[in-house]
Enzyme design. Structure first.
Site, short mmCIF file in Angstrom:
data_model
loop_
_atom_site.label_atom_id
_atom_site.label_comp_id
_atom_site.label_asym_id
_atom_site.label_seq_id
_atom_site.Cartn_x
_atom_site.Cartn_y
_atom_site.Cartn_z
N SER A 211 0.83 -1.21 0.00
CA SER A 211 0.00 0.00 0.00
C SER A 211 0.86 1.25 0.00
CB SER A 211 -0.93 -0.03 1.22
OG SER A 211 -1.93 0.94 1.11
N ASN A 212 0.21 2.40 0.08
CA ASN A 212 0.87 3.70 0.12
C ASN A 212 0.48 4.42 1.40
OD1 ASN A 212 2.14 3.71 -2.36
ND2 ASN A 212 0.54 4.86 -3.39
N ARG A 213 1.29 5.34 1.83
CA ARG A 213 0.90 6.17 2.96
C ARG A 213 -0.18 7.14 2.51
NH1 ARG A 213 5.86 8.68 6.20
NH2 ARG A 213 4.14 9.23 7.57
#
Ligand code: CTP
Ligand code: CA
Length: 227
Positions: free
Chosen positions: A33-35
């Protein structure tokens, strides 16, 4: 007696907002995922709704409550987000792509949980996800498109490249290293660059205030001819 009414300058607009991260499964318990807290996108959805727009919020997993008066579509992967946005593109007049879409996903999703004991030298085999914003830009029929750019280095150069490469009308460029701004914070700073090259620097402010400033810029562009 004077009553202060909110601006209803977005009434008549149908706004599609994407927000939050996407999650790309590795196995049933792990993902890539991404922040992203989703706060900027939710603030945009709330602000557009408050100013009179009909709003659909397509969101990856976040810890935020659903904004009142906004239709919320929950997705997990980049592919699901792409489908949810593409099927609503023709309904919309403005698309705001604030989601932090994963750029890569595992090529294979394990059906069963991977056991660490079985992985002596673990390697993730990745493939790129589709660029949703570029894809919406290629398919659009008069919608105004607003993109984001999360950068660390040469903000203006990278953001201009994205504006042109993705063919959008307005890009909201964030230097993700700005202290007190960005990920998880209720505040953010941004530089807006529009399709004519006009630049406006918006220093640190609440994400809600920044959302209203972004909507001001988008509305000005929507009022002039969309290419
Ligand atoms: N975006 C998208 N689909 C992707 C990746 C990004 O629609 N697969 C959108 C984001 O929502 C954002 C814009 O493209 O509006 C820019 O995202 P960003 O991550 O800053 O740029 P990338 O094009 O992904 O390039 P890089 O991450 O390498 O800087
Ligand atoms: Ca990216």
């Amino acid at each position: 007696q004077a009553v202060l009414l909110p601006r209803r300058d977005w009434s008549g607009h149908r706004v599609l907002v994407s927000a939050g991260p996407t999650q790309e499964p590795i196995d049933p318990v792990r993902y890539l995922s991404n922040r992203s807290s989703g706060k900027m996108g939710y603030a945009l959805a709330e602000a557009a709704q408050a100013r009179g727009a009909s709003v659909v919020l397509v969101t990856g997993p976040t810890a935020l409550p659903h904004p009142a008066g906004v239709e919320v579509v929950s997705v997990e992967t980049a592919e699901e987000m792409s489908k949810a946005l593409t099927m609503r593109l023709s309904w919309s007049t403005v698309v705001i792509m604030s989601a932090a879409v994963a750029d890569f996903r595992p090529k294979h999703r394990a059906v069963n949980k991977l056991k660490k004991r079985d992985l002596t030298n673990p390697v993730l085999d990745l493939e790129p996800t589709g660029d949703i914003l570029a894809d919406l830009s290629a398919r659009r029929t008069g919608q105004l498109l607003v993109g984001f750019a999360a950068e660390t280095g040469d903000l203006l150069r990278h953001a201009r490249q994205k504006l042109n490469a993705k063919g959008v009308d307005l890009i909201v460029a964030n230097d993700v290293t700005t202290p007190g701004a960005g990920f998880g914070s209720d505040h953010n700073a941004a530089t807006l660059i529009d399709r004519d090259g006009a630049i406006s620097e918006l220093g640190l402010r609440s994400k809600r205030r920044l959302a209203d400033d972004i909507l001001d810029a988008a509305l000005r562009l929507a009022r002039t001819a969309v290419r």
